[in-house]
Each structure stands twice: as C-alpha cells, then as structure tokens.
Design a protein around this motif. Sequence first.
Motif, mmCIF file in Angstrom:
data_model
loop_
_atom_site.group_PDB
_atom_site.id
_atom_site.type_symbol
_atom_site.label_atom_id
_atom_site.label_comp_id
_atom_site.label_asym_id
_atom_site.label_seq_id
_atom_site.Cartn_x
_atom_site.Cartn_y
_atom_site.Cartn_z
ATOM 1 N N GLU A 199 0.834 -1.214 0.000
ATOM 2 C CA GLU A 199 0.000 0.000 0.000
ATOM 3 C C GLU A 199 0.867 1.263 0.000
ATOM 4 O O GLU A 199 1.915 1.286 0.645
ATOM 5 C CB GLU A 199 -0.904 -0.004 1.240
ATOM 6 N N ASN A 257 0.317 1.217 -3.255
ATOM 7 C CA ASN A 257 0.520 0.764 -4.629
ATOM 8 C C ASN A 257 -0.297 -0.497 -4.899
ATOM 9 O O ASN A 257 -0.020 -1.554 -4.326
ATOM 10 C CB ASN A 257 2.006 0.498 -4.872
ATOM 11 N N VAL A 258 -1.282 -0.367 -5.753
ATOM 12 C CA VAL A 258 -2.166 -1.477 -6.097
ATOM 13 C C VAL A 258 -1.844 -1.929 -7.518
ATOM 14 O O VAL A 258 -1.769 -1.099 -8.426
ATOM 15 C CB VAL A 258 -3.650 -1.049 -6.005
ATOM 16 N N VAL A 262 -1.697 -2.847 -11.278
ATOM 17 C CA VAL A 262 -2.541 -2.419 -12.400
ATOM 18 C C VAL A 262 -3.512 -3.519 -12.780
ATOM 19 O O VAL A 262 -4.678 -3.256 -13.131
ATOM 20 C CB VAL A 262 -1.659 -2.022 -13.606
ATOM 21 N N ARG A 298 -6.530 -3.315 -10.716
ATOM 22 C CA ARG A 298 -7.324 -2.121 -11.034
ATOM 23 C C ARG A 298 -8.084 -2.276 -12.350
ATOM 24 O O ARG A 298 -9.098 -1.605 -12.566
ATOM 25 C CB ARG A 298 -6.411 -0.896 -11.094
ATOM 26 N N ASN A 299 -7.619 -3.149 -13.199
ATOM 27 C CA ASN A 299 -8.262 -3.337 -14.506
ATOM 28 C C ASN A 299 -9.355 -4.394 -14.497
ATOM 29 O O ASN A 299 -10.042 -4.566 -15.512
ATOM 30 C CB ASN A 299 -7.211 -3.705 -15.559
ATOM 31 N N LEU A 314 -12.226 -2.486 -5.038
ATOM 32 C CA LEU A 314 -11.017 -2.010 -4.381
ATOM 33 C C LEU A 314 -11.326 -0.816 -3.478
ATOM 34 O O LEU A 314 -11.893 0.177 -3.940
ATOM 35 C CB LEU A 314 -9.971 -1.601 -5.427
#
Length: 327
Positions: A271, A273-274, A276, A279-280, A286
Amino acid sequence: MEDDPSVTVEKMPHVLRIGRLEPTLEEELIARYEIAELPDGPARAGFLAERAADFRVVLTSGVSVVDADTIAALPNLEAIVNYGAGVDSIDLEAARHRGIAVSNTPDVLSDSVADTALGLILMTLRRFGAADRYVREGRWATEGRFSYGRDISGLQVGILGLGRIGSAIATRLLGFDCAIAYHNRHQIDGSPYRYAASPLELAESVDVLVVATTGDPKARHLVDRTVLEALGPEGYLINIARGSVVDEDALVELLEGGGLAGAGLDVFADEPNVPVALRNLESVVLFPHIGSATARTRRAMALLSIQNLESYLGTGELVTPVLRPRH
C-alpha cells in the motif's frame, strides 16, 4: 492555539512519536501535549545521538515501522503505544525480548471494519460498483440491461480469524441467512459456527472466504495459491485484514484466468501501490484501506491511544495491552 491563554499544552519529554500519525490522533495530541518527533533522513542519527536516552514511551500509528533497530536505538524504552488494532508494523519479538510493553486499539473499531467487510461482500457479489459506473457512463441507455450479480442470502461464508472483528462480521451475515464456518489457530469453545481445521479445509467448503485474521509475520501468505484454488471459479475472496496475508500474485493470476469469481479488497501487499492488473479487473472491488475510517471510530481510537499513553505514564500499566510490561 498558541494565542489562546485558556489552552494549556503539557510537555511530555519522555514520549517520542514515530512516523506519520493519523489526522484524528494528531489533532487530539496537539490539543493536549507537546511531544518530540523522530526525524527522517540524515537528521535522525544526530537526534538519536543527543536524545535517545530521554524516551520511555513511543507513540506510533500502524503504518509506521517500529523495527528491531529502532527499538535498540532507544535504551530506556519501556512501552510502545500503537494507534490501530494491527501491530504487524512493530517488531514484537524485539519488544518482548526487552520486556517492552505494547498496546493497540481493539474493540472500538470492530463494528466499522465489520461494516466495511459487509459492504465489500455486497459490492463484489452484487456488482453494485460496476452497476453505478454503468449508469454514470451512459451505458444503460446504449447497451440495455445490466448483467446479473450473485445473491448473498443463504451462502456458505468462511471467516479466517474469528476474533472481535470476525465475530462482528459473522453476526451481520446471520441476517442474510448465511451459514458460517471459521478457522482459527485454536477452536473456540462454545462457538455456534462450524470449525474448519485449516484455511484449505475452510476454503474448500465455502462460497465466500473473508480474511479477518491478524497481519503478524506468522500469517504471511496464510491464504496461498492452494487456498485460493480451493475457493474455485465460483468463489469470492474478501480481505479486510492485511495484504500480506494473501498471496497477491496468485490472486491476480486466478482472477485473470477465471479461477476465482471475484474479490473485494480493502488491503494490499504494498500500500498504497495497487497492481494495475487488479485495477483493470471488473470482478474486483477495491477500497483504499478504509476499514475503520469513520469520524466516530477514528476519534475513539485516538482517545484510546491517549488513554494508553496516560495510563502507562501514570501507573506503569496499559489499558489495552498486546504485550504487558516486565516489572
């Protein structure tokens, strides 16, 4: 505040704050005390050389690391007061070896975190976040009916870590007629819920696995690839504990490949930093680590931290100890 003669700020020369404090705790402290702060960077060595022996108590938040080197650098340290239920950022073995007491802020955040877990379950299985975006992006008018979600009522739910927070989650899920199972290191006498002897056994028998365990080093990757695979392509993972408990790389691979139906995550391995890839994914909900993030709960946590601080300085005892002082 300095211009208000009615406000008295007490100096606490024996207390050292380490790292960034949560804003609510910061506000409560500033209103009461003047406390030294451990500087970062090149200034730290000089500060410790001059003042390390002054401090009996460290005050910190769960995001700031209090490692063995930091503990060793404070020769007269007696107690570490932590804002937050999790103490995984503190080297407990180093503290135990020195006889240093450690406190946290349990109970006052259990309801808020349990509510967050329930919200993640609802949003992940019913796809409420995706449905909201579908409307906002104008796709309802152009693409028609939104795709189906999954019912919550009647599901088999496994809770990994049936402590204060896990129990609060279970109580909420009973309102949805869910069947609850759990795994702890030890079976709880008198628990109304089915006990599974391992995380793997638990995952094999449920539709949703909720991670509510501690984030200590022993729990690292407790939810590994084998456990995730046992949940299966119709299974869901919900994590409101610590990102380190789950093998995040394996989680991403299984989600991308259809090995899991979805995930709801409030915590991550690195954390803030998640990945990519997470996130996609539309199958993933999230949150930015907001489990206890309500004004009432954060103030209660701040006040409990201050109570621990004041109690230790006044009596040598902590209100909510994780490790007790060695007398």
